[in-house]
Structure formats: C-alpha cells, structure tokens
Motif scaffolding. Structure first.
Motif, PDB file in Angstrom:
ATOM      1  N   GLY A   1      11.608   1.234  16.127  1.00 45.47           N
ATOM      2  CA  GLY A   1      10.383   1.256  15.337  1.00 45.47           C
ATOM      3  C   GLY A   1      10.404   0.333  14.142  1.00 45.47           C
ATOM      4  N   ALA A   2      11.438  -0.545  14.043  1.00 46.98           N
ATOM      5  CA  ALA A   2      11.511  -1.480  12.924  1.00 46.98           C
ATOM      6  C   ALA A   2      10.315  -2.423  12.955  1.00 46.98           C
ATOM      7  CB  ALA A   2      12.814  -2.280  12.989  1.00 46.98           C
ATOM      8  N   PHE A   3       9.685  -2.585  11.803  1.00 46.55           N
ATOM      9  CA  PHE A   3       8.529  -3.478  11.718  1.00 46.55           C
ATOM     10  C   PHE A   3       8.350  -3.925  10.282  1.00 46.55           C
ATOM     11  CE2 PHE A   3       4.100  -3.987  10.414  1.00 46.55           C
ATOM     12  CZ  PHE A   3       3.708  -5.034  11.240  1.00 46.55           C
ATOM     13  N   ALA A   4       7.930  -5.160  10.102  1.00 45.94           N
ATOM     14  CA  ALA A   4       7.581  -5.664   8.775  1.00 45.94           C
ATOM     15  C   ALA A   4       6.439  -6.656   8.939  1.00 45.94           C
ATOM     16  CB  ALA A   4       8.773  -6.342   8.115  1.00 45.94           C
ATOM     17  N   SER A   5       5.491  -6.601   8.012  1.00 48.60           N
ATOM     18  CA  SER A   5       4.372  -7.526   8.035  1.00 48.60           C
ATOM     19  C   SER A   5       4.864  -8.933   7.698  1.00 48.60           C
ATOM     20  CB  SER A   5       3.325  -7.093   7.016  1.00 48.60           C
ATOM     21  OG  SER A   5       3.837  -7.245   5.701  1.00 48.60           O
TER      22      SER A   5
ATOM     23  N   PRO B   1       9.141   1.873   8.695  1.00 49.44           N
ATOM     24  CA  PRO B   1       9.455   0.714   9.545  1.00 49.44           C
ATOM     25  C   PRO B   1      10.083  -0.443   8.777  1.00 49.44           C
ATOM     26  CG  PRO B   1       7.296   1.595  10.099  1.00 49.44           C
ATOM     27  CD  PRO B   1       7.743   2.308   8.859  1.00 49.44           C
ATOM     28  N   PHE B   2       9.627  -0.682   7.520  1.00 51.43           N
ATOM     29  CA  PHE B   2      10.191  -1.801   6.765  1.00 51.43           C
ATOM     30  C   PHE B   2      11.639  -1.543   6.381  1.00 51.43           C
ATOM     31  CE2 PHE B   2       8.438   0.782   3.259  1.00 51.43           C
ATOM     32  CZ  PHE B   2       9.527   0.845   2.414  1.00 51.43           C
ATOM     33  N   PHE B   3      12.015  -0.249   6.198  1.00 51.19           N
ATOM     34  CA  PHE B   3      13.405   0.093   5.893  1.00 51.19           C
ATOM     35  C   PHE B   3      14.300  -0.237   7.086  1.00 51.19           C
ATOM     36  CE2 PHE B   3      16.792   3.343   6.178  1.00 51.19           C
ATOM     37  CZ  PHE B   3      17.500   3.026   5.033  1.00 51.19           C
ATOM     38  N   LYS B   4      13.846   0.102   8.280  1.00 51.52           N
ATOM     39  CA  LYS B   4      14.615  -0.214   9.479  1.00 51.52           C
ATOM     40  C   LYS B   4      14.709  -1.724   9.689  1.00 51.52           C
ATOM     41  CE  LYS B   4      13.313   4.177  11.601  1.00 51.52           C
ATOM     42  NZ  LYS B   4      12.640   4.857  12.740  1.00 51.52           N
ATOM     43  N   TYR B   5      13.641  -2.424   9.296  1.00 48.68           N
ATOM     44  CA  TYR B   5      13.670  -3.888   9.370  1.00 48.68           C
ATOM     45  C   TYR B   5      14.759  -4.449   8.458  1.00 48.68           C
ATOM     46  CZ  TYR B   5      12.250  -8.704   8.429  1.00 48.68           C
ATOM     47  OH  TYR B   5      12.240 -10.070   8.257  1.00 48.68           O
ATOM     48  N   LEU B   6      14.858  -3.924   7.228  1.00 47.68           N
ATOM     49  CA  LEU B   6      15.886  -4.380   6.299  1.00 47.68           C
ATOM     50  C   LEU B   6      17.287  -4.095   6.829  1.00 47.68           C
ATOM     51  CD1 LEU B   6      14.402  -3.376   2.824  1.00 47.68           C
ATOM     52  CD2 LEU B   6      14.846  -5.688   3.650  1.00 47.68           C
ATOM     53  N   LEU B   7      17.464  -2.935   7.455  1.00 48.48           N
ATOM     54  CA  LEU B   7      18.764  -2.607   8.040  1.00 48.48           C
ATOM     55  C   LEU B   7      19.160  -3.615   9.105  1.00 48.48           C
ATOM     56  CD1 LEU B   7      18.655   1.286   8.435  1.00 48.48           C
ATOM     57  CD2 LEU B   7      20.323  -0.019   7.104  1.00 48.48           C
TER      58      LEU B   7
ATOM     59  N   ASP C   1       0.834  -1.208   0.000  1.00 48.68           N
ATOM     60  CA  ASP C   1       0.000   0.000   0.000  1.00 48.68           C
ATOM     61  C   ASP C   1       0.865   1.252   0.000  1.00 48.68           C
ATOM     62  OD1 ASP C   1      -2.307   1.447  -0.028  1.00 48.68           O
ATOM     63  OD2 ASP C   1      -2.809   1.130   2.063  1.00 48.68           O
ATOM     64  N   LYS C   2       1.889   1.266   0.831  1.00 41.66           N
ATOM     65  CA  LYS C   2       2.739   2.452   0.972  1.00 41.66           C
ATOM     66  C   LYS C   2       3.622   2.682  -0.256  1.00 41.66           C
ATOM     67  CE  LYS C   2       5.931   4.649   4.250  1.00 41.66           C
ATOM     68  NZ  LYS C   2       5.037   5.779   4.519  1.00 41.66           N
ATOM     69  N   LEU C   3       4.048   1.595  -0.888  1.00 39.40           N
ATOM     70  CA  LEU C   3       5.000   1.712  -1.991  1.00 39.40           C
ATOM     71  C   LEU C   3       4.347   1.953  -3.349  1.00 39.40           C
ATOM     72  CD1 LEU C   3       7.471  -1.181  -1.083  1.00 39.40           C
ATOM     73  CD2 LEU C   3       7.961   1.268  -1.006  1.00 39.40           C
ATOM     74  N   PHE C   4       3.130   1.451  -3.554  1.00 42.87           N
ATOM     75  CA  PHE C   4       2.618   1.409  -4.909  1.00 42.87           C
ATOM     76  C   PHE C   4       1.213   1.956  -5.134  1.00 42.87           C
ATOM     77  CE2 PHE C   4       5.551  -2.411  -4.838  1.00 42.87           C
ATOM     78  CZ  PHE C   4       6.570  -1.786  -5.538  1.00 42.87           C
ATOM     79  N   VAL C   5       0.315   1.827  -4.191  1.00 42.26           N
ATOM     80  CA  VAL C   5      -1.098   2.091  -4.469  1.00 42.26           C
ATOM     81  C   VAL C   5      -1.362   3.587  -4.602  1.00 42.26           C
ATOM     82  CG1 VAL C   5      -3.468   1.809  -3.654  1.00 42.26           C
ATOM     83  CG2 VAL C   5      -1.797  -0.024  -3.304  1.00 42.26           C
ATOM     84  N   GLY C   6      -1.753   4.003  -5.805  1.00 40.68           N
ATOM     85  CA  GLY C   6      -2.069   5.403  -6.059  1.00 40.68           C
ATOM     86  C   GLY C   6      -0.892   6.343  -5.955  1.00 40.68           C
ATOM     87  N   LYS C   7       0.315   5.825  -6.095  1.00 43.87           N
ATOM     88  CA  LYS C   7       1.516   6.620  -5.874  1.00 43.87           C
ATOM     89  C   LYS C   7       2.141   7.077  -7.187  1.00 43.87           C
ATOM     90  CE  LYS C   7       1.736   6.189  -1.327  1.00 43.87           C
ATOM     91  NZ  LYS C   7       0.654   5.232  -1.048  1.00 43.87           N
TER      92      LYS C   7
END
Length: 278
Positions: A176-180, A209-215, A148-154
C-alpha cells in the motif's frame, strides 16, 4: 513486522539527518545577510503557481500555519523559525514570493561541500497573504494529499513518550506504499531530511501510505518525539532520514559545542522559539 528500536545516544543520528548540521557558513559576524531591497508585490496567480511548483516552500508554509494554529494562549506572540534552502538561481526567481508568504525572512548564503552553494531562508511565520493563498489552494482541491493529512485543520496528538527510534520493517509492511508527485519531489530534495507528523497518532503514521513509501526509499528512517516548552507542553513527532551525499563530507575536526550534549538543542528540526514580547 515493523519495529521501533530505541536509540540511547541520538546525537550522531541528528548530525546525519538534519541538513542544517551538514551546511557550513562563515562565523556569524562575517555572514552576508540578504536585505531584501528590491521586494515587489507578486500577484496571487504568480504566488499560487510558484507554490504548486515548489514542494519545499509549500511544505514550510503549511507547517508554519499548523504550528501557529497549535500555539497555546500564553504563546500567541511566539513565532517559529523554519529553514528553507534554495539554490542561488531558485532564490533569485522566488524572492518576491518568499517575502509575500513569510514574515521577516532572514537570509544568508551557506555551503554544502557536496551539493554546493545555497541560500538559507529562516522563515518567521506565515503572512496573512500566505494564509490566503494556502486556503485558496485547499479550496480548489489542489493541495497534495500528504499536506492535507498532516496539517490542514489538525491538532498535535501527544500519544507517545519522548525519544528517538530507528524504524525497521519487513517487506510485507510496504504493502500500500504510495506518495504523490509532490511528496516524491519533496523527499528527493537533499536539503529536506524530515517531516512533521505531530498531527498523526503513531498508529495513523504507521498505516499512512507515504510512511511506507519512505520506508522503501530511505536507507535509514527514524522516529523522533520531543516535548515543546510551549503549546501546552504537547509532544511533537517527526520522521527523519539520512542522506547518501553526506557520506562524502570531510570529517569534522573541531570539538562539538556544548549544545550537542543536549538532544533537544541538537534536533530542533529547524524550529526554535522567538518571543516578540519586548
């Protein structure tokens, strides 16, 4: 504090971060292409359920829809080839869904020396049916938050110069790292080595949050920005990461081909331009 360290020679990075560069196939004239002879229409229910259970397929579908929405007028007939890699077993189970979702998929077998056999599926845009199912998943509130954050309506946000950077961070930056579950499974897939973050500003990406998760999860994380020759020359952005399995690959003995001298040709991120104006 987070740092973006410029890399002057990005080619070695690309060879370690793009799965397509660690996959080996026969010469083009010897490839055995899959001709999709037994395609059968799938019900919306089956395709819907398959997408929910297939993070890499859902990701590519969302990216295809996003890229098409961001084409300029003069490139309305341009399509994007994005590659999927599925095990032979998974490919057989999902071939009808793939045909229903993507226009004119081109498929052939390839080998990774550590991970084994795969089918490479080069998708060529989303079908009307694929867009319909994607919109239904969105309307049902069932899309993963990262999609949703990366693609929808963007729209593509061109807020940075082109280049390749290694990202380093302090432990405090991981707060605040988080990933679904979807994103965790997607990034655990060894055939996935990058995500498209073109719709985010650099600041939005760093705060995601997903960026911090990747880190946290990836040994090396890189930021790459390039200018499209189309889409009104906007700058696209991607996060790339290395895979531990490639450390076991036999070293290449052949000389790099000429395109390896051109970073834009090497990176591609499995995207290239196909013009249907013939």
């Amino acid at each position: 504090m987070m740092h973006f360290n410029k890399i002057d020679d990005p080619v070695p990075i690309f060879l370690r971060t793009i799965f397509e560069n660690t996959v080996y196939s026969a010469a083009l004239e010897n490839l055995e292409f899959f001709s999709w002879p037994n395609f059968q229409s799938e019900s919306e229910e089956i395709v819907y359920r398959t997408l929910q259970d297939s993070p890499s397929i859902l990701y590519i579908l969302a990216q295809q829809i996003f890229l098409e929405a961001n084409k300029s007028r003069r490139d309305r007939k341009t399509s994007f080839s994005l590659s999927l890699f599925l095990s032979p077993e998974e490919f057989i189970k999902k071939q009808n869904t793939l045909q229903a979702l993507f226009g004119s998929p081109c498929t052939f077998p390839v080998t990774h020396f550590v991970l084994g056999e795969f089918w490479q599926i080069n998708t060529d845009g989303a079908t009307a049916f694929g867009k319909k199912i994607f919109e239904k998943i969105h309307a049902d509130g069932a899309l993963p938050p990262e999609i949703d954050k990366l693609f929808v309506g963007k729209s593509i946000v061109s807020d940075t110069a082109c280049g390749t950077y290694e990202i380093t961070a302090e432990p405090t930056d991981f707060s605040g790292a988080f990933a679904s579950p979807f994103f965790r499974e997607l990034c655990a897939n060894e055939t996935v080595r990058s995500i498209d973050i073109s719709a985010l500003s650099v600041e939005e990406c760093a705060a995601a949050p997903f960026f911090k998760y990747l880190l946290q999860q990836k040994k090396k994380l890189y930021f790459y920005a390039e200018s499209y020759r189309f889409a009104n020359k906007r700058v696209s952005k991607h996060l790339l990461w290395e895979s531990a399995v490639d450390a076991d690959l036999p070293q290449r003995t052949e000389k790099p081909q000429a395109p390896l001298q051109d970073a834009k040709n090497v990176i591609k991120l499995n995207i290239y331009k196909t013009d249907k104006r013939t």
